[in-house]
Scaffold this motif. Structure first.
Motif, PDB file in Angstrom:
ATOM      1  N   VAL A 172       6.326   8.962  -9.127  1.00 28.27           N
ATOM      2  CA  VAL A 172       6.477   7.511  -9.304  1.00 28.27           C
ATOM      3  C   VAL A 172       7.099   6.885  -8.060  1.00 28.27           C
ATOM      4  CG1 VAL A 172       7.595   5.726 -10.692  1.00 28.27           C
ATOM      5  CG2 VAL A 172       6.681   7.782 -11.793  1.00 28.27           C
ATOM      6  N   LEU A 173       8.086   7.530  -7.490  1.00 26.63           N
ATOM      7  CA  LEU A 173       8.734   7.015  -6.284  1.00 26.63           C
ATOM      8  C   LEU A 173       7.739   6.916  -5.138  1.00 26.63           C
ATOM      9  CD1 LEU A 173      12.261   7.958  -5.080  1.00 26.63           C
ATOM     10  CD2 LEU A 173      10.412   7.901  -3.444  1.00 26.63           C
ATOM     11  N   ARG A 174       6.928   7.940  -4.965  1.00 23.69           N
ATOM     12  CA  ARG A 174       5.946   7.938  -3.889  1.00 23.69           C
ATOM     13  C   ARG A 174       4.902   6.843  -4.107  1.00 23.69           C
ATOM     14  NH1 ARG A 174       4.984  12.716  -4.295  1.00 23.69           N
ATOM     15  NH2 ARG A 174       3.120  12.691  -5.616  1.00 23.69           N
ATOM     16  N   GLU A 175       4.499   6.620  -5.348  1.00 29.64           N
ATOM     17  CA  GLU A 175       3.501   5.581  -5.631  1.00 29.64           C
ATOM     18  C   GLU A 175       4.068   4.184  -5.396  1.00 29.64           C
ATOM     19  OE1 GLU A 175       1.044   8.076  -9.072  1.00 29.64           O
ATOM     20  OE2 GLU A 175       2.611   6.633  -9.602  1.00 29.64           O
ATOM     21  N   VAL A 176       5.322   3.969  -5.688  1.00 32.63           N
ATOM     22  CA  VAL A 176       5.938   2.671  -5.418  1.00 32.63           C
ATOM     23  C   VAL A 176       5.971   2.403  -3.914  1.00 32.63           C
ATOM     24  CG1 VAL A 176       8.105   1.382  -5.516  1.00 32.63           C
ATOM     25  CG2 VAL A 176       7.282   2.593  -7.535  1.00 32.63           C
ATOM     26  N   VAL A 177       6.298   3.431  -3.131  1.00 36.36           N
ATOM     27  CA  VAL A 177       6.316   3.282  -1.673  1.00 36.36           C
ATOM     28  C   VAL A 177       4.917   2.965  -1.150  1.00 36.36           C
ATOM     29  CG1 VAL A 177       6.743   4.483   0.498  1.00 36.36           C
ATOM     30  CG2 VAL A 177       8.351   4.752  -1.400  1.00 36.36           C
ATOM     31  N   GLN A 178       3.907   3.573  -1.733  1.00 36.58           N
ATOM     32  CA  GLN A 178       2.537   3.297  -1.316  1.00 36.58           C
ATOM     33  C   GLN A 178       2.125   1.861  -1.633  1.00 36.58           C
ATOM     34  OE1 GLN A 178       0.199   6.305  -3.267  1.00 36.58           O
ATOM     35  NE2 GLN A 178       0.831   7.950  -1.850  1.00 36.58           N
ATOM     36  N   ILE A 179       2.579   1.346  -2.762  1.00 40.27           N
ATOM     37  CA  ILE A 179       2.277  -0.045  -3.120  1.00 40.27           C
ATOM     38  C   ILE A 179       2.922  -0.995  -2.123  1.00 40.27           C
ATOM     39  CG2 ILE A 179       2.680  -1.826  -4.861  1.00 40.27           C
ATOM     40  CD1 ILE A 179       2.354   0.318  -7.001  1.00 40.27           C
ATOM     41  N   VAL A 180       4.179  -0.718  -1.767  1.00 40.41           N
ATOM     42  CA  VAL A 180       4.871  -1.578  -0.803  1.00 40.41           C
ATOM     43  C   VAL A 180       4.170  -1.533   0.547  1.00 40.41           C
ATOM     44  CG1 VAL A 180       7.034  -1.902   0.459  1.00 40.41           C
ATOM     45  CG2 VAL A 180       7.085  -1.355  -1.980  1.00 40.41           C
ATOM     46  N   ASN A 181       3.796  -0.348   0.988  1.00 39.47           N
ATOM     47  CA  ASN A 181       3.123  -0.220   2.279  1.00 39.47           C
ATOM     48  C   ASN A 181       1.761  -0.911   2.269  1.00 39.47           C
ATOM     49  OD1 ASN A 181       5.263   1.269   3.251  1.00 39.47           O
ATOM     50  ND2 ASN A 181       4.301   3.251   2.834  1.00 39.47           N
ATOM     51  N   CYS A 182       1.088  -0.890   1.122  1.00 40.60           N
ATOM     52  CA  CYS A 182      -0.218  -1.543   1.016  1.00 40.60           C
ATOM     53  C   CYS A 182      -0.099  -3.038   1.264  1.00 40.60           C
ATOM     54  CB  CYS A 182      -0.821  -1.277  -0.364  1.00 40.60           C
ATOM     55  SG  CYS A 182      -2.428  -2.048  -0.648  1.00 40.60           S
ATOM     56  N   ILE A 183       1.022  -3.627   0.858  1.00 40.48           N
ATOM     57  CA  ILE A 183       1.225  -5.064   1.054  1.00 40.48           C
ATOM     58  C   ILE A 183       1.783  -5.353   2.441  1.00 40.48           C
ATOM     59  CG2 ILE A 183       2.498  -7.083   0.238  1.00 40.48           C
ATOM     60  CD1 ILE A 183       0.291  -6.256  -1.647  1.00 40.48           C
ATOM     61  N   LYS A 184       2.796  -4.614   2.849  1.00 36.45           N
ATOM     62  CA  LYS A 184       3.527  -4.942   4.066  1.00 36.45           C
ATOM     63  C   LYS A 184       2.770  -4.591   5.335  1.00 36.45           C
ATOM     64  CE  LYS A 184       7.189  -6.282   4.234  1.00 36.45           C
ATOM     65  NZ  LYS A 184       7.706  -7.662   4.295  1.00 36.45           N
ATOM     66  N   LEU A 185       1.909  -3.585   5.285  1.00 35.00           N
ATOM     67  CA  LEU A 185       1.229  -3.152   6.499  1.00 35.00           C
ATOM     68  C   LEU A 185      -0.043  -3.934   6.780  1.00 35.00           C
ATOM     69  CD1 LEU A 185       1.682   0.729   6.253  1.00 35.00           C
ATOM     70  CD2 LEU A 185       3.091  -0.955   7.438  1.00 35.00           C
ATOM     71  N   HIS A 186      -0.401  -4.856   5.910  1.00 33.82           N
ATOM     72  CA  HIS A 186      -1.583  -5.696   6.126  1.00 33.82           C
ATOM     73  C   HIS A 186      -1.125  -7.156   6.156  1.00 33.82           C
ATOM     74  CE1 HIS A 186      -3.236  -1.940   4.484  1.00 33.82           C
ATOM     75  NE2 HIS A 186      -4.337  -2.213   5.190  1.00 33.82           N
ATOM     76  N   PRO A 187      -1.155  -7.804   7.294  1.00 33.46           N
ATOM     77  CA  PRO A 187      -0.656  -9.190   7.383  1.00 33.46           C
ATOM     78  C   PRO A 187      -1.347 -10.145   6.416  1.00 33.46           C
ATOM     79  CG  PRO A 187      -0.977  -8.260   9.566  1.00 33.46           C
ATOM     80  CD  PRO A 187      -1.559  -7.289   8.608  1.00 33.46           C
ATOM     81  N   ALA A 188      -2.638  -9.981   6.233  1.00 32.81           N
ATOM     82  CA  ALA A 188      -3.347 -10.893   5.333  1.00 32.81           C
ATOM     83  C   ALA A 188      -2.846 -10.748   3.898  1.00 32.81           C
ATOM     84  CB  ALA A 188      -4.856 -10.621   5.404  1.00 32.81           C
ATOM     85  N   LYS A 189      -2.680  -9.499   3.463  1.00 37.82           N
ATOM     86  CA  LYS A 189      -2.175  -9.268   2.105  1.00 37.82           C
ATOM     87  C   LYS A 189      -0.738  -9.757   1.962  1.00 37.82           C
ATOM     88  CE  LYS A 189      -5.075  -5.246   1.052  1.00 37.82           C
ATOM     89  NZ  LYS A 189      -5.075  -3.801   0.677  1.00 37.82           N
ATOM     90  N   SER A 190       0.056  -9.576   3.009  1.00 36.22           N
ATOM     91  CA  SER A 190       1.446 -10.006   2.957  1.00 36.22           C
ATOM     92  C   SER A 190       1.553 -11.527   2.842  1.00 36.22           C
ATOM     93  CB  SER A 190       2.180  -9.518   4.205  1.00 36.22           C
ATOM     94  OG  SER A 190       3.536  -9.892   4.179  1.00 36.22           O
ATOM     95  N   GLN A 191       0.717 -12.258   3.588  1.00 35.43           N
ATOM     96  CA  GLN A 191       0.729 -13.716   3.503  1.00 35.43           C
ATOM     97  C   GLN A 191       0.207 -14.192   2.147  1.00 35.43           C
ATOM     98  OE1 GLN A 191      -1.425 -15.268   6.845  1.00 35.43           O
ATOM     99  NE2 GLN A 191      -0.080 -14.288   8.365  1.00 35.43           N
ATOM    100  N   LEU A 192      -0.839 -13.520   1.652  1.00 34.26           N
ATOM    101  CA  LEU A 192      -1.393 -13.886   0.345  1.00 34.26           C
ATOM    102  C   LEU A 192      -0.361 -13.639  -0.758  1.00 34.26           C
ATOM    103  CD1 LEU A 192      -3.831 -14.778  -1.359  1.00 34.26           C
ATOM    104  CD2 LEU A 192      -4.526 -12.366  -1.454  1.00 34.26           C
ATOM    105  N   PHE A 193       0.372 -12.537  -0.644  1.00 29.69           N
ATOM    106  CA  PHE A 193       1.382 -12.234  -1.660  1.00 29.69           C
ATOM    107  C   PHE A 193       2.527 -13.246  -1.613  1.00 29.69           C
ATOM    108  CE2 PHE A 193       5.301 -10.000  -2.891  1.00 29.69           C
ATOM    109  CZ  PHE A 193       4.968  -9.641  -4.189  1.00 29.69           C
ATOM    110  N   SER A 194       2.942 -13.662  -0.420  1.00 34.18           N
ATOM    111  CA  SER A 194       4.003 -14.658  -0.296  1.00 34.18           C
ATOM    112  C   SER A 194       3.583 -15.985  -0.918  1.00 34.18           C
ATOM    113  CB  SER A 194       4.374 -14.847   1.174  1.00 34.18           C
ATOM    114  OG  SER A 194       4.868 -13.657   1.733  1.00 34.18           O
ATOM    115  N   LYS A 195       2.340 -16.408  -0.658  1.00 31.01           N
ATOM    116  CA  LYS A 195       1.847 -17.661  -1.246  1.00 31.01           C
ATOM    117  C   LYS A 195       1.773 -17.549  -2.766  1.00 31.01           C
ATOM    118  CE  LYS A 195      -1.843 -21.075  -0.749  1.00 31.01           C
ATOM    119  NZ  LYS A 195      -1.957 -21.281  -2.200  1.00 31.01           N
TER     120      LYS A 195
END
Length: 591
Positions: free
Chosen positions: A322-345
């Motif tokens: 579970v810990l590893r999967e949570v880290v993967q979810i965070v990296n999926c958002i933070k490592l892609h600028p488009a996804k990070s901006q979409l998530f902030s909006k």
């Protein structure tokens, strides 16, 4: 004198002998009185303003005015304070100035006085400028800022403020403070000498050492020291040096070299606190083993925070996934600028408390913060990821069992981080640190009892909201709590400090005094029955109280300081390494 002699000859009768002797003594006193006055009394001569015509001023010494020549600055005797002798000096020593008028000598005297005032003022400004330079360097070191900040920011800002608020002259005075990069660096390096001089005076201290690498991959050895002064226990930075080799022998040789250069002895070191690295704790060639061979009386401590972090890494078989999967979810958002901006909006549109999630680093407490942020953005993350090409993360966020485990990790990490933070900070000692761990240990026992008997998980509020009855996570809770208790017993075999309760409060009756000698027990009784010390105990901190007790009761006071002096964590070193990481960036590393 003839009358006196005649009187002495004529007075031969016994009846008249007393009258004759009396008259003789009176006559002698009258005759000798002017001579005695001339020998015993000196005439006091005062300076007159007219003496400047002869080129003389005066200097007051021992409440007497002594003439001083304005031209050659020669001091004459007190008896020379007469016009004839002053004029004789002027004509014989300075014949060219003998015909000068009073205005010439007054101008010359004023010029000399202004010159003296100028040099005095310049000396005072220079002395204060040096002091200010040392004080600024000390502030920079205490706040762990780069020494270049003084020349680039502090001094320009200070000069601007002084010029605006005061005057241009004040700005010129401030500009005289030495503030170059090399000067501040030397000031900080000179602090080692000051600390070492204080260690030579107290002759007892404890060390805290740790080794790490900077941004350029170079090994850095950091050391802090704690020592008593008259009022409190002082924690000071000792040194930070680059190491070529990081073996235990290399670390020991460098510390020995530093001690020899600054006149320190290993016999003065009472304890050392380090992490659990093999170079430190090796039983043959480790740093601690070599120091124990030099001074067998040194007590060594493995950092409590480091051991607590090792306990925190203990997880049941399901939770690491579970810990590893949570880290993967965070990296999926933070490592892609488009996804990070979409998530902030998306977070703004949904009126969330935060508009971003945190990216974890190697520090274990930061992962707890990451889990808290992911748990609070559970709905936002599911909405953002469900329309993505790879929506397996959205599937996990929709799984109630998976979210229940995440909620439990949020709660347990919050507890573990609270224990970790409770052991951090300055002035931490064995008493305060063991209290935090004993509190955590008893809470584990209580939680196990509540879960087993009442099937209650309200001690974990987020997990209780995700699983109201606690059925799904019942076994997981018990398994994890049992592992934590087992690891706590492994890394901290004994947390009992009841034999040191007399240090916490010497005014209570204590049964466990096995570690005290007869003399120390007697002095402890003296402290217990001293009402003035009891009043002082409530107004000062523990270290300051025992330092004051040590003055009057040296044996029991030194025994208490022996308990409070050792470091229990490497918090100061870790804090310094964090500051080094922020200061020594990739760009500054090239300098």
């Amino acid at each position: 004198m003839a009358s006196i002699s005649k009187c002495q000859v004529d007075c031969t009768s016994e009846d008249d002998s007393s009258d004759c002797n009396e008259s003789t003594s009176k006559s002698c006193m009258i005759a000798d009185q002017p001579k005695a006055k001339a020998l015993d009394v000196k005439k006091t001569r005062l300076y007159s303003d007219n003496y400047v015509n002869y080129g003389f001023t005066f200097v007051e010494k021992q409440s007497m005015q002594q003439p001083r020549c304005i031209i050659c600055h020669k001091l004459l005797s007190y008896e020379a304070m007469v016009p004839s002798k002053l004029q004789h000096h002027l004509k014989t020593k300075h014949p060219a100035a003998a015909k000068r008028d009073q205005l010439y000598f007054k101008c010359l005297l004023q010029s000399q006085q202004k010159q003296v005032q100028f040099f005095t003022k310049a000396f005072i400004v220079s002395d204060r400028a040096q002091l200010a330079s040392f004080q600024v360097a000390e502030l920079v070191a205490k706040n762990m800022k780069p020494h270049t900040v003084v020349e680039s920011l502090i001094m320009p800002a200070c000069r601007l403020m002084v010029k605006t608020m005061l005057s241009d002259e004040a700005e010129k005075v401030i500009a005289k403070i030495p503030s170059s990069n090399n000067t501040v660096a030397r000031r900080i390096e000179m602090s080692d000498i000051s600390v070492c001089n204080q260690l030579k005076i107290c002759k007892r201290f404890s060390l805290q050492l740790d080794e790490s690498t900077d941004i350029s991959g170079k090994a850095q050895l950091m050391a802090f020291v704690r020592y008593p002064n008259q009022q409190s226990l002082i924690e000071q930075f000792l040194f930070c040096r680059e190491l070529i080799q990081t073996h235990g022998e290399d670390i020991f040789k460098y510390v020995c070299t530093f001690f020899e250069q600054h006149g320190l002895l290993w016999q003065w070191c009472t304890s050392i606190c380090t992490d659990g690295a093999p170079s430190m704790t090796g039983c043959i060639s480790g740093f601690l083993s070599l120091t124990k061979a030099t001074n067998p009386n040194i007590t060594t401590t493995h950092c409590f925070i480091h051991r607590e972090a090792l306990i925190s890494k203990t997880l049941p078989s399901d939770l690491p996934t579970v810990l590893r999967e949570v880290v993967q979810i965070v990296n999926c958002i933070k490592l892609h600028p488009a996804k990070s901006q979409l998530f902030s909006k998306l977070c703004k549109d949904m009126s969330s408390d935060y508009i971003t999630i945190l990216l974890h680093n190697i520090r274990w407490p930061s992962r707890g913060k990451v889990f808290v942020r992911v748990y609070k953005h559970h709905l936002e993350l599911k909405t953002c990821l469900q329309n993505q090409p790879h929506n397996e993360f959205a599937t996990l966020l929709s799984d109630s069992s998976w979210t229940s485990k995440v909620s439990y990790l949020v709660d347990i990490f919050e507890v573990l981080n609270s224990v970790n933070l409770g052991m951090q900070g300055v002035d931490a000692n064995i008493l305060s640190v063991t209290d935090k761990l004993e509190e955590f240990k008893r809470k584990i026992d209580l939680w196990q009892q509540e879960i087993e008997t009442a099937t209650s998980i309200h001690m974990f509020p987020n997990a209780a909201r995700a699983d109201l009855r606690g059925v799904a996570l019942h076994d997981l809770f018990l398994e994890h709590l049992a592992l934590l208790k087992q690891q706590l017993q492994h890394y901290f075999p004994s947390l009992d400090t009841s034999d040191k309760d007399w240090v916490r409060n010497p005014f209570h009756q204590h049964k466990n005094l096995a570690g005290l000698s007869l003399m120390e027990k007697e002095q402890l009784i003296d402290v217990e029955t001293d009402r003035s010390l009891q009043l002082k105990f409530n107004s000062v901190n523990l270290a300051q109280f025992w330092l004051e007790v040590e003055v009057e009761h040296p044996d029991i006071g030194a025994k208490a300081i022996e308990v409070l002096l050792p470091f229990c964590t490497t918090y100061l070193c870790e804090k310094a390494f964090s500051a080094m990481t922020s200061m020594k960036s990739k760009h500054r590393e090239r300098l």
